[in-house]
Structures are given as C-alpha cells and as structure tokens.
Write an enzyme that holds these catalytic residues in place. Structure first.
Site, PDB file in Angstrom:
ATOM      1  N   HIS A 222      -9.779  -9.693  -3.712  1.00  0.00           N
ATOM      2  CA  HIS A 222      -8.303  -9.704  -3.115  1.00  0.00           C
ATOM      3  C   HIS A 222      -8.236  -9.893  -1.530  1.00  0.00           C
ATOM      4  O   HIS A 222      -7.213 -10.096  -1.100  1.00  0.00           O
ATOM      5  CB  HIS A 222      -7.385  -8.792  -3.919  1.00  0.00           C
ATOM      6  CG  HIS A 222      -6.121  -9.163  -3.848  1.00  0.00           C
ATOM      7  ND1 HIS A 222      -4.979  -8.397  -3.221  1.00  0.00           N
ATOM      8  CD2 HIS A 222      -5.449 -10.142  -4.454  1.00  0.00           C
ATOM      9  CE1 HIS A 222      -3.978  -8.952  -3.470  1.00  0.00           C
ATOM     10  NE2 HIS A 222      -3.982 -10.129  -4.224  1.00  0.00           N
ATOM     11  N   LYS A 224      -8.331 -10.997   2.307  1.00  0.00           N
ATOM     12  CA  LYS A 224      -7.922 -12.358   3.095  1.00  0.00           C
ATOM     13  C   LYS A 224      -8.390 -11.977   4.515  1.00  0.00           C
ATOM     14  O   LYS A 224      -7.767 -11.132   5.165  1.00  0.00           O
ATOM     15  CB  LYS A 224      -6.546 -12.558   3.122  1.00  0.00           C
ATOM     16  CG  LYS A 224      -6.009 -12.886   1.640  1.00  0.00           C
ATOM     17  CD  LYS A 224      -5.210 -11.771   0.956  1.00  0.00           C
ATOM     18  CE  LYS A 224      -4.518 -12.179  -0.302  1.00  0.00           C
ATOM     19  NZ  LYS A 224      -4.754 -11.075  -1.292  1.00  0.00           N
ATOM     20  N   ASP A 229     -15.720 -16.921  15.902  1.00  0.00           N
ATOM     21  CA  ASP A 229     -16.580 -16.614  16.882  1.00  0.00           C
ATOM     22  C   ASP A 229     -16.602 -15.128  17.264  1.00  0.00           C
ATOM     23  O   ASP A 229     -16.779 -14.765  18.361  1.00  0.00           O
ATOM     24  CB  ASP A 229     -15.656 -17.150  18.251  1.00  0.00           C
ATOM     25  CG  ASP A 229     -16.122 -18.749  18.257  1.00  0.00           C
ATOM     26  OD1 ASP A 229     -16.973 -19.311  17.415  1.00  0.00           O
ATOM     27  OD2 ASP A 229     -15.480 -19.690  18.764  1.00  0.00           O
ATOM     28  N   HIS A 400       5.861 -11.464  -0.685  1.00  0.00           N
ATOM     29  CA  HIS A 400       4.471 -11.356  -1.217  1.00  0.00           C
ATOM     30  C   HIS A 400       3.841 -10.293   0.074  1.00  0.00           C
ATOM     31  O   HIS A 400       2.591  -9.965  -0.051  1.00  0.00           O
ATOM     32  CB  HIS A 400       3.596 -12.515  -1.015  1.00  0.00           C
ATOM     33  CG  HIS A 400       2.159 -12.514  -1.625  1.00  0.00           C
ATOM     34  ND1 HIS A 400       1.358 -12.658  -1.050  1.00  0.00           N
ATOM     35  CD2 HIS A 400       1.832 -12.223  -3.103  1.00  0.00           C
ATOM     36  CE1 HIS A 400       0.046 -12.597  -1.804  1.00  0.00           C
ATOM     37  NE2 HIS A 400       0.706 -12.162  -3.013  1.00  0.00           N
ATOM     38  N   LYS A 402       2.770  -7.215   2.055  1.00  0.00           N
ATOM     39  CA  LYS A 402       2.291  -5.751   1.695  1.00  0.00           C
ATOM     40  C   LYS A 402       1.999  -4.977   3.067  1.00  0.00           C
ATOM     41  O   LYS A 402       1.122  -4.934   3.585  1.00  0.00           O
ATOM     42  CB  LYS A 402       0.886  -5.803   0.948  1.00  0.00           C
ATOM     43  CG  LYS A 402       0.613  -6.821  -0.216  1.00  0.00           C
ATOM     44  CD  LYS A 402       0.029  -7.891   0.338  1.00  0.00           C
ATOM     45  CE  LYS A 402      -0.414  -8.752  -0.583  1.00  0.00           C
ATOM     46  NZ  LYS A 402       0.196  -9.003  -2.056  1.00  0.00           N
ATOM     47  N   ASP A 407       7.757   6.379  10.600  1.00  0.00           N
ATOM     48  CA  ASP A 407       8.161   7.217  11.675  1.00  0.00           C
ATOM     49  C   ASP A 407       7.843   6.399  12.789  1.00  0.00           C
ATOM     50  O   ASP A 407       7.697   6.940  14.023  1.00  0.00           O
ATOM     51  CB  ASP A 407       7.049   8.584  11.919  1.00  0.00           C
ATOM     52  CG  ASP A 407       7.574   9.392  10.786  1.00  0.00           C
ATOM     53  OD1 ASP A 407       8.626   9.316  10.234  1.00  0.00           O
ATOM     54  OD2 ASP A 407       6.928  10.570  10.675  1.00  0.00           O
TER      55      ASP A 407
END
Length: 482
Positions: A222, A224, A229, A400, A402, A407
């Site tokens: 899952h 991404k 470079d 979508h 996450k 604080d």
C-alpha cells in the site's frame, strides 16, 4: 429414508466444518484474538465457501517470505540509525524536541527510522497539482527514478506516467517501478511493455511469475513512494489513476494529502524502496552506492522520520506511532482518514483524550468506495459522536487523506489509514514530521476542509434507518479482516 441420510450428511458437514475452522484459525498463535473470532464467524456462517475465502484472504505470509523481507539490508541507513540510537539525546538541541525525544527513540528502536533535519516539505492536496510537480521532477532526473505505488491503473494518467518513464529510460536514466498487482487490477503487462523495452525495470510486489495474483491477496503493498536522483521524494496518499485527478463521476473531486520532500529524509525513503525492490526482484538486486544516497544541501526547517510497517515485522510501527501521538497530545488531535476502523486501544486513547479536555476532530468521507468498510467507519464515527467528539463528513468529493496532527507540533502523513488493515495486514509507509510551521499549515488545510464538511451529531445517526444501523453493526464484526 432419503431425508435421514440428508440430515446425517448435513450434520457431518457441520461437525467437520466446525473442527476444521477451529484447527485452521487457532493454530496461528500470533494472530490477533479479534481476527481469530472474525474468521471463525466467516468459516462457520459460510461452510466450505468460507475456507476458499480464508485461503485467499486469511492466510499470513509464510515464514520464508517474512524472513526474506526482514533480512534485506537497509543500504547504509542501518549504520546511521545505530549511531542515533546511542546519541539521540545529544544529537538534538536540548531546548528543541524535548517532549518528542521519546517519540523519536520509539521509531529508532522499532525499525532504525533515522531522524533527519533541514528538510524542505511542500504539502500537496490536489491531484492535478501533485502530478504536475512530480512529472516536472521526473523530466529533470539525471541518474535514476524509483517509483512504488499500490495502484497504477492502465488509464490516461497511468499511461502518461509510463510514457514519461519510458522517455527517461531511453535517455539512459535508471528506472525502477514496483506496483501491487491486486491494487492495480492486474499486471498490465501491455502497458509496461514499452518501458521494459527501453530498459526500465518493472516488478509486481512479491508476486510469483506464473500467475496473475498471489494467493496471499490480503497483504498489499500500500506504499506510495517516488524518489528522483536520491534528493527529491514524494510520499503520501495519492495513487496513479484518473480517479485521483477527479476524472471519475463516482468519486468527484479527490481530496488527498501528499508531500514533496527535498532533504536527507529522501534517503530514508530511498532505503525503503530498495529494501522492497530487493525483496521482490529475483535478479538485479541493488547494493549501496553513493549515486543512490548523495549528499543533499537542503535549507528547510522540518525534522522527520520515515516509518514503515507490514506483516513482515512483529512490531506494528506505524500503529504504535499513531497510538503514541494520540496519547501524548495536550491540546488538540486532528485526524483525517477515509477508512476509520480503529482497534480498542486507539478508540480508548481517543476517548480518554476527549474526556481529558483535549479537542479531538475526526474527518471521514461522506460517500463509500468499499461498502463494508464504509459502514464500519460509520459505526465508529457514531460511537465518537456519542462521546461528544467532533466528527465531520467531507462533502466536496472523496476524502482519501491519511493525516494526524497533534498540538500544532507533530504531523503524520502517509499511506496508512486509521484501520486494522493498515495496522497489521498492509505494507505501509508514513512520514512523521516535527515542525510547528508544518503543523499549523496542516491544521489550516483542515479548517478549509471544514467549509465543505458536515458535522455528524448523535441526532444525525439517530435518524438513520434500523437497516442501515444493522449493516453498520454487522460490518463492525468483520473489521479485523476487512
């Protein structure tokens, strides 16, 4: 007489099915008890068919495969982390990160997640903006491009990415791509044919060569990640597909969160990619090279750790990070997650924080993309609302993102949802960032999202039909295996 034999056969099938279910599920002593009972429910309610479901979705990775994942070298990062474990208290300004030092040490101990400073971080919440910047960086690549996504669809934006990578491979740039075959709806060999012909390397994460999907379809890559470079990195929630640019009517506008990073934090992302690459490929494994881990002169002010987790490790690193963040908050907790299915520990921590006077805000989508998952999310949202916690549904499109912010000082952005699947089943990667300015920016983005959101009150849930509430309660029973 015939009826007697039919009843006898059914009784034998029931007895055999029950015994087989007990032996199948309870033999794994490391499986979470809630997951055990959820799978027992599936096996008992769906005799015989339930075992096919379990065979495809319930079996854990084999010991050999986990051993392979655990023994991959982290390509130079491990020696830095070993030094930081000994010097973490003296490596930072004693007047800076005072409270965060135990948090930093947690990730160092768990998986050698090094702390890097002076990172430049751009927050990207719109798919068109994100892909425009990413493609520009890929076009400017001089040495290598590493790409890892759960989803790379064979659609317009997916082919645009492959065309661009093919162009760079033809120019002599080293190109590597990892994708999840389940999340990408197959291997899409035809789409990658031109990239492979140009010298690019493409691998389906931990997939056997001789069939379409692994029989362990419950353990997904899952993550991404894009590293260019060794000095520019992308990490977050966006996948590659037209829906992530708001091109599908079903979802409408796609609201996500991704980070563009310049700084030493990219080296930790690079290490994560190469560990996954070496575990996946049968040849051309990568060894440490200064070309892949260059010296980076960045002028940013964000400190960060890149933390990964998955079924290859006994310690659930990102889950522990989420739990630690919530428990150490003093003033505010802000959470965005498309799938909000926490376990009891996370729920307890959130409720304790709210009862202690800490302002807790949670934002979820207003529409489903996976029905059972969304109904379970609604169930937990209703529990929070009953506790007086602010729960919002994002209405502009599909949320979508996450993210967690506490604080106005610690931020988490990555691929891991606030759900049991991300905690224990998926391979995930998150950036945990220590920066007041970035936290304030993230909270400002949340405030803007509130303009397109609805507060979900106890009255809102009370008006739902009994059938809808039943679906929410039933979906909750399956949460350990969703």
């Amino acid at each position: 007489m015939v009826e007697h034999w039919v009843v006898l056969i059914l009784e034998l099938v029931f007895i055999f099915n029950t015994l087989a279910a007990i032996l199948t599920v309870f033999r794994d002593r490391y499986r979470d008890i809630t997951s055990i009972w959820a799978w027992m429910l599936v096996l008992l309610l769906f005799p015989i068919v339930g075992f096919l479901i379990y065979y495809l979705f319930g079996r854990k990775l084999s010991g050999d495969r986990i051993f392979t994942m655990q023994t991959q070298q982290t390509l130079g990062i491990d020696r830095i982390a070993e030094n930081q474990q000994q010097e973490v208290l003296s490596a930072v300004d004693p007047n800076h990160f005072v409270e965060e030092q135990s948090f930093i040490r947690l990730f160092l101990q768990n998986e050698q997640a090094i702390l890097t400073n002076q990172n430049e971080v751009d927050v990207l919440t719109d798919g068109n903006d994100m892909f425009e910047k990413m493609f520009a960086d890929i076009r400017a690549a001089k040495h290598h491009i590493n790409v890892e996504f759960y989803t790379i669809y064979n659609d317009q934006i997916g082919n645009e990415l492959v065309d661009l990578l093919t162009e760079k491979a033809e120019a002599g740039i080293r190109v590597r791509v990892i994708f999840d075959a389940w999340g990408s709806s197959g291997r899409n060999s035809r789409m990658y044919k031109r990239l492979r012909a140009a010298g690019g390397k493409v691998e389906a994460f931990l997939m056997p060569k001789w069939h379409l999907f692994s029989l362990h379809v419950n353990n997904h890559d899952h993550r991404k990640l894009v590293i260019i470079d060794g000095n520019i990195g992308y990490i977050g929630g966006f996948n590659v597909g037209d829906q992530y640019l708001g091109r599908l009517k079903k979802f409408g506008y796609w609201r996500d969160t991704h980070l563009r990073i310049v700084g030493d934090g990219v080296l930790a992302m690079q290490s994560r990619f190469f560990t996954d690459w070496n575990a996946t490929t049968d040849n051309e494994k990568v060894e440490f090279s200064e070309n892949y881990f260059p010296s980076i002169n960045a002028s940013g002010d964000v400190a960060m750790q890149v933390v990964s987790s998955g079924p290859d490790a006994d310690t659930r690193q990102i889950y522990q990070g989420y739990l630690r963040m919530i428990s150490m908050a003093h003033e505010s907790i802000t959470i965005q997650s498309p799938y909000f299915i926490p376990n009891s520990a996370i729920m307890d921590a959130i409720e304790i924080a709210a009862r202690s006077g800490i302002r807790v805000r949670v934002m979820i989508p207003s529409k489903p993309d996976h029905m059972f998952v969304y109904r379970a999310t609604e169930y937990y949202a209703s529990v929070l609302a009953q506790e007086g916690i602010e729960v919002y549904a994002y209405n502009k499109g599909f949320l979508h993102s996450k993210t967690i912010v506490i604080d106005d000082k610690i931020v988490s952005v990555g691929s891991a949802n606030m759900d049991i699947r991300s905690f224990a089943l998926n391979f995930e990667v998150n950036a945990f960032l220590y920066s007041r300015n970035l936290a304030l920016q993230m909270n400002h983005i949340f405030e803007k999202d509130l303009e397109n959101s609805t507060l979900l009150t106890p009255k809102y849930f009370a008006k739902q039909s009994p059938w809808l509430r039943f679906k929410q309660c039933f979906s909750r029973l399956l949460t350990p295996i969703l």
